[in-house]
Scaffold this active site. Structure first.
Site, PDB file in Angstrom:
ATOM      1  N   SER A 230       0.914  -1.111   0.201  1.00 48.62           N
ATOM      2  CA  SER A 230      -0.032   0.019  -0.174  1.00 48.62           C
ATOM      3  C   SER A 230       0.727   1.291   0.008  1.00 48.62           C
ATOM      4  CB  SER A 230      -0.911   0.077   1.213  1.00 48.62           C
ATOM      5  OG  SER A 230      -1.940  -0.764   0.975  1.00 48.62           O
TER       6      SER A 230
ATOM      7  N   LYS B  65      -0.066   3.468  -2.659  1.00 46.42           N
ATOM      8  CA  LYS B  65      -1.063   4.422  -3.093  1.00 46.42           C
ATOM      9  C   LYS B  65      -0.650   5.612  -2.662  1.00 46.42           C
ATOM     10  CE  LYS B  65      -4.388   1.093  -0.763  1.00 46.42           C
ATOM     11  NZ  LYS B  65      -3.630  -0.262  -1.128  1.00 46.42           N
TER      12      LYS B  65
ATOM     13  N   TYR C 155      -4.246  -2.485 -10.105  1.00 44.88           N
ATOM     14  CA  TYR C 155      -4.106  -2.280  -8.715  1.00 44.88           C
ATOM     15  C   TYR C 155      -3.009  -3.367  -8.249  1.00 44.88           C
ATOM     16  CZ  TYR C 155      -5.227  -2.384  -3.549  1.00 44.88           C
ATOM     17  OH  TYR C 155      -4.991  -2.611  -2.112  1.00 44.88           O
TER      18      TYR C 155
ATOM     19  N   TYR D 225      -4.339   3.737   8.334  1.00 48.65           N
ATOM     20  CA  TYR D 225      -5.624   3.198   8.582  1.00 48.65           C
ATOM     21  C   TYR D 225      -6.136   3.409   9.968  1.00 48.65           C
ATOM     22  CZ  TYR D 225      -3.575   0.811   4.900  1.00 48.65           C
ATOM     23  OH  TYR D 225      -2.863   0.634   3.606  1.00 48.65           O
TER      24      TYR D 225
ATOM     25  N   VAL E 251       1.329  -3.496   3.765  1.00 47.57           N
ATOM     26  CA  VAL E 251       1.321  -4.761   4.670  1.00 47.57           C
ATOM     27  C   VAL E 251       2.807  -5.651   4.205  1.00 47.57           C
ATOM     28  CG1 VAL E 251      -0.979  -5.186   5.086  1.00 47.57           C
ATOM     29  CG2 VAL E 251       0.016  -6.108   2.861  1.00 47.57           C
TER      30      VAL E 251
HETATM   31  N1  GLN Z   1      -2.244  -5.537  -1.889  1.00 46.60           N
HETATM   32  C1  GLN Z   1      -2.737  -5.393  -0.418  1.00 46.60           C
HETATM   33  C2  GLN Z   1      -4.548  -5.330  -0.387  1.00 46.60           C
HETATM   34  O1  GLN Z   1      -4.946  -4.783  -1.272  1.00 46.60           O
HETATM   35  C3  GLN Z   1      -2.447  -3.861   0.167  1.00 46.60           C
HETATM   36  C4  GLN Z   1      -2.930  -3.653   1.629  1.00 46.60           C
HETATM   37  C5  GLN Z   1      -2.010  -3.040   2.148  1.00 46.60           C
HETATM   38  O2  GLN Z   1      -0.705  -2.911   1.949  1.00 46.60           O
HETATM   39  N2  GLN Z   1      -2.479  -2.424   3.472  1.00 46.60           N
HETATM   40  O3  GLN Z   1      -4.848  -5.996   0.515  1.00 46.60           O
END
Ligand code: GLN
Length: 305
Positions: free
Chosen positions: A64, A67, A189, A241, A259
Site C-alpha cells: 500500500s 497508494k 491495482y 488506517y 502490508v
Molecule cells: N495489496 C494489499 C491489499 O490490497 C495492500 C494492503 C496494504 O498494504 N495495506 O490487500
C-alpha cells in the site's frame, strides 16, 4: 549538525525488543515467505543526501505504499477533481472494510484505504496511455533506479486470493464509481502493490513530498506545493488506517504503510524516510517500523508538531 548516520546505526538496537512481537501478512501467501527479522531504514534529505542502515538496499513488496505514488500521479493529471469520487476523512476502520463502503454508498473515505485506491486506479486508467508501463516509469524516474520492477509472483499470489478486493471493486462498480471494468481495475491495482523496491528507492522516490512537490532528479514538479501539502496531510490522518491516531501521537509524521512491512514517512522541508520490517501489528502496520520511526523522531526532535 545532526549525525544521521549515527542515529540510524542506533536504531536496530532500539527495535530489537519488537522483533518477533508482530505477525507477517499471510493473506497474500507470497509475503509470508520473507524472513521475519529483516530491518532496514533509509533517509533521503531535501538537499539530496542519502543515509541507510541494515537491509535498506534489499527489495521488498511495497504493497500500500504504492497508494502514495498512485495518488500523486492521479493528482498530477486530474488535480483536485479526484476528490469528487473519494473522500479525505480518516476511516477508523480496517483498510479493506466492506461495511464502510456500503454505509457510504460507494464513495470511499479516503484514497489510502483499498476502496479509495481502487477509485484512484480507475482515474489513472483514464489518464495514462499505457498504465502499467507509465506507472513503472514514474516510480523508476522518481527513485533514479531503472531496475525497479513488478514482482509477478506477488502479483499472482494476490490475484489468486483477491476475494475481498474483488468484492470492494464490484461494490464500487455497482455505485457507478468505476469507469473501467472491475477486472481492469483489479489487475492494475495488484500490479501497483506488487512493485518491488528497497527502502533507499522508496525514500528517494518520495522525496518530492519533502520538497513542495519538486522532482528529485528533474527540473519539474511532480505535484504542486499545495498538492504535496495535501498528500502529506492525508498520510498523517489516513496513511496508517485505524492506527493513524497512534502514529500521529507516537511518531508525529505523515506516514504511509504497506502490508509488506514498509512505512514511508515525510518530514516536510527536511527529508523523506522509509523503514522496512515485515512483522505487522494488529492494524496491519509494521510494528518494528513504527518503533524505529518513534525512536528516530525522539533522537532528532524532528516531528512536525
Ligand atoms: N495489496 C494489499 C491489499 O490490497 C495492500 C494492503 C496494504 O498494504 N495495506 O490487500
Amino acid at each position: 549538525m545532526t549525525d544521521y548516520k549515527k542515529i540510524l546505526e542506533s536504531l536496530p538496537e532500539a527495535v530489537a525488543p519488537y522483533l518477533g512481537q508482530g505477525k507477517k501478512a499471510d493473506y497474500i501467501p507470497a509475503l509470508a515467505s520473507v524472513p521475519a527479522d529483516k530491518f532496514g531504514m533509509a533517509l533521503s534529505t531535501a538537499d539530496g543526501c542519502d543515509y541507510v542502515v541494515g537491509d535498506a538496499n534489499e527489495g521488498f513488496s511495497i504493497q500500500s505504499i504504492s497508494k502514495v505514488f498512485t495518488l500523486s500521479l492521479a493528482m498530477h493529471y486530474a488535480g483536485e477533481k479526484v476528490f469528487e469520487r473519494v473522500g479525505v476523512e480518516p476511516s477508523g476502520n480496517p483498510f479493506n472494510s466492506l461495511l464502510q463502503l456500503e454505509h457510504e454508498r460507494g464513495v470511499p473515505r479516503n484514497p489510502f484505504i483499498n476502496a479509495g485506491a481502487l477509485v484512484i486506479t480507475d482515474v489513472l486508467l483514464s489518464c495514462l496511455r499505457s498504465p502499467r508501463n507509465d506507472f513503472l516509469d514514474f516510480v523508476r524516474t522518481l527513485s533514479g533506479n531503472m531496475d525497479i520492477h513488478y514482482d509477478e509472483q506477488v502479483f499472482h499470489s494476490e490475484y489468486d486470493n483477491c476475494h475481498r478486493n474483488a468484492a470492494l471493486a464490484n461494490y464500487l462498480k455497482s455505485f457507478n464509481n468505476l469507469e473501467h471494468s472491475v477486472s481492469e481495475v483489479l489487475d492494475f491495482y495488484f500490479y501497483q502493490c506488487s512493485l518491488k523496491m528497497s527502502c533507499q528507492d522508496i525514500a528517494r522516490a518520495s522525496r518530492f513530498l519533502a520538497t513542495d512537490g519538486k522532482h528529485p532528479f528533474r527540473d519539474e514538479r511532480v505535484v504542486s506545493p499545495l498538492q504535496a501539502r495535501r498528500i502529506n496531510t492525508l498520510m498523517m490522518t489516513c496513511g496508517t488506517y485505524d492506527e493513524a491516531g497512534e502514529f500521529a501521537f507516537h511518531v508525529g509524521l505523515p506516514c504511509k504503510s504497506g502490508v509488506g512491512g514498509g512505512i514511508v514517512a515525510t518530514i516536510p522541508g527536511e527529508m523523506s524516510i522509509c523503514v522496512w520490517s515485515p512483522e505487522l501489528g494488529k492494524k496491519g502496520n509494521s510494528l518494528p517500523g513504527m518503533h524505529a520511526l518513534k525512536a528516530f523522531v525522539e533522537k532528532t526532535d524532528l516531528a512536525v508538531f
